[in-house]
Design an enzyme around this catalytic site. Structure first.
Site, short mmCIF file in Angstrom:
data_model
loop_
_atom_site.label_atom_id
_atom_site.label_comp_id
_atom_site.label_asym_id
_atom_site.label_seq_id
_atom_site.Cartn_x
_atom_site.Cartn_y
_atom_site.Cartn_z
N GLU A 5 28.31 61.05 -73.37
CA GLU A 5 29.43 61.43 -74.25
C GLU A 5 29.59 60.34 -75.30
OE1 GLU A 5 33.05 62.05 -72.01
OE2 GLU A 5 32.07 63.45 -70.66
N ARG A 10 37.19 56.26 -80.08
CA ARG A 10 38.41 55.44 -80.11
C ARG A 10 38.11 54.03 -79.60
NH1 ARG A 10 38.06 58.29 -75.30
NH2 ARG A 10 37.82 56.80 -73.60
N GLY A 41 35.92 63.15 -68.25
CA GLY A 41 36.83 62.69 -67.21
C GLY A 41 36.64 63.42 -65.88
#
Ligand code: MV4
Length: 463
Positions: free
Chosen positions: A294, A298, A170
């Site tokens: 990455e 989810r 992020g």
């Protein structure tokens, strides 16, 4: 109506907003009962109304409600659910939460706690994925603990480079370093920032890839070692590491490159014994070299563009895999048809991106051919200042990218949300941008776009 026999009879959704609704829709189609959890201020949210049962788990602040593990687990026990779907955000990537579910004999709908933990450690994820055959950007194999060590490594890696936090993601704890004079300070500030934000000051370095695209591969893997991919999503249109719009397929991937990236992602997931839906993120440079960045363990906000072009239901697959079902189809069964675009509609000022909570006074959703809207709000709904500003996702599907852009343009024109500010006008302008229309997008697109538009505004007022 007859449903197929199911292992899961009832699922708790440990989330709110559009993703909680999205999960409930699929559960209904599968004949699975649902339990919603909600905070005080979310009592009137649609996920509460759509679910078969609901429980209030705490006051508005997430730390006391949607992140309140004891309240969620006790609700799961009281309502006697078989599984918990965490959605995205909140507890979705908490290895600790996954472990507690396991210990309570409640199936966590996601991969194992150990793989969630592994992917949360960016240095370890990078090492393991590299060993599993994915290309990575040249960089340090371990955490860099001193300027001296960093300078030595940087002589081999070359400049410009990037200092990244191992617990990051992020964009927090990231620094670009153009030459050796900047390295020491960057290591120190990135480490301090990471220690404050994540309680972990470990940083590493990588060669900086200039003007990359963010391309991610959706994978599905079952508990028997089978794994397939559903192609890519292009997610380069971001501002401050928040994605604004996504599309599938990417304009720059040839069938050969898609196959190469897809097979690399699948092979890595197989080696790891990954079992669930997942996303492998890559940086794609201007020469179309790809590098592992990455892995997200989810469901993601942008999963609908993949669903539109493949006709797969990613949530259904997640649930079936968690039930212990085999995938049931092969890579050859996956076809990518047409083009899909998703615009994230946020309750924000479209110029300043400041949050714009409040009551929705007028509301109309677009429809017609090839239009899907995932949302949890309605006319009269009060958008709370406590949570993420995402209030709706508009997703379109058409034969070609050009037709998908035209379809999105007319869908946005028909969409009405009054009483609060939204990012709808921003998306209209992006749809009209010549560079966007030509598919000339990379991770710097929004900087170009916002300076272009602010200059236009200055000229308009005689500046
Ligand atoms: C990079 C990079 C260039 N080179 N790594 C941003 C978030 C984090 N997940 C990794 N990020 C980047 N890593 C190297 N070696 C550029 C970015 C980056 C970025 C990546 C994807 C989408 C938007 C981005 C915006 C700025 C920087």
């Amino acid at each position: 109506m007859a449903y197929e026999p199911r292992k899961f009879k009832k699922i708790l959704i440990a989330n709110r907003g559009e993703i909680a609704c999205r999960i409930i829709w699929t559960c209904k189609e599968m004949g699975i009962k649902t339990v919603a959890v909600h905070s005080d201020v979310d009592r009137d949210s649609l996920h509460v109304r759509f679910a078969d049962e609901a429980a209030c788990i705490g006051p508005a602040p997430s730390a006391q409600s949607y992140l309140n593990i004891p309240a969620i687990i006790s609700t799961a026990e009281i309502f006697n659910v078989d599984a918990i779907h965490p959605g995205y955000g909140f507890l979705a990537e908490s290895p600790y939460f996954a472990e507690i579910c396991d210990a309570c004999n409640i199936k966590f709908i996601g991969p194992s706690a150990s793989l969630i933990r592994l992917m949360g450690d960016k240095i370890e994820a990078r090492r393991v994925m590299h060993e599993a055959g994915l290309p990575v950007v040249p960089g340090s194999p371990d955490a860099v603990t001193s300027e001296e060590e960093g300078l030595k490594l940087a002589r081999e890696i070359g400049y410009p480079l990037m200092v990244k936090a191992s617990a990051g993601g992020g964009g927090r704890g990231m620094r670009i370093v153009r030459n050796e004079n900047e390295l020491g300070k960057a290591l120190e500030t990135a480490s301090t920032e990471a220690a404050a934000a994540f309680n972990n000051g470990s940083v590493y370095i990588e060669r900086y890839v200039e003007q990359p695209r963010h391309i991610e591969i959706q994978v599905l893997a079952d508990e028997y070692g089978d794994c397939i991919h559903l192609g890519e999503r292009e997610c380069s249109i971001q501002r401050r590491h928040q994605k604004l719009m996504e599309e599938a397929p990417s304009t720059v991937l040839t069938p050969e490159l898609r196959q190469k990236m897809g097979e690399a992602a699948v092979a890595a997931c197989k080696k790891l014994g990954y079992a669930s839906a997942g996303t492998v993120e890559f940086l794609l440079d201007a020469q179309n070299n790809f590098y592992f960045m990455e892995m997200n363990t989810r469901i993601q906000v942008e999963h609908p563009v993949t669903e539109m072009v493949t006709l797969a239901d990613v949530v259904r697959n997640q649930i079936r895999i968690a039930e212990g079902e085999p995938l049931g189809y092969t890579q050859d069964d996956v076809l990518i048809v047409g083009h899909a675009i998703e615009c994230r509609i946020n309750a924000e000022n479209p110029e300043t991106f400041a949050p714009s909570p409040g009551t929705i006074t007028a509301f109309n959703l677009p429809g017609g051919p090839g239009v899907r809207v995932d949302t949890f709000v309605y006319s009269g709904y009060r958008v709370s200042p406590f949570y993420d500003s995402l209030i709706a996702k508009v997703i379109v599907h058409a034969r070609t990218r050009e037709l998908a852009i035209a379809r999105m343009r007319r869908a946005l024109d028909a969409m009405v949300i009054e009483g609060i500010k939204t990012t709808i006008p921003l998306h209209v302008k992006i749809m009209d941008d010549p560079k966007f229309r030509r598919g000339e997008i990379d991770t710097n697109f929004m900087e170009y776009f916002l300076t272009k538009n602010s200059r236009k505004a200055e000229i308009a007022v005689g500046g």
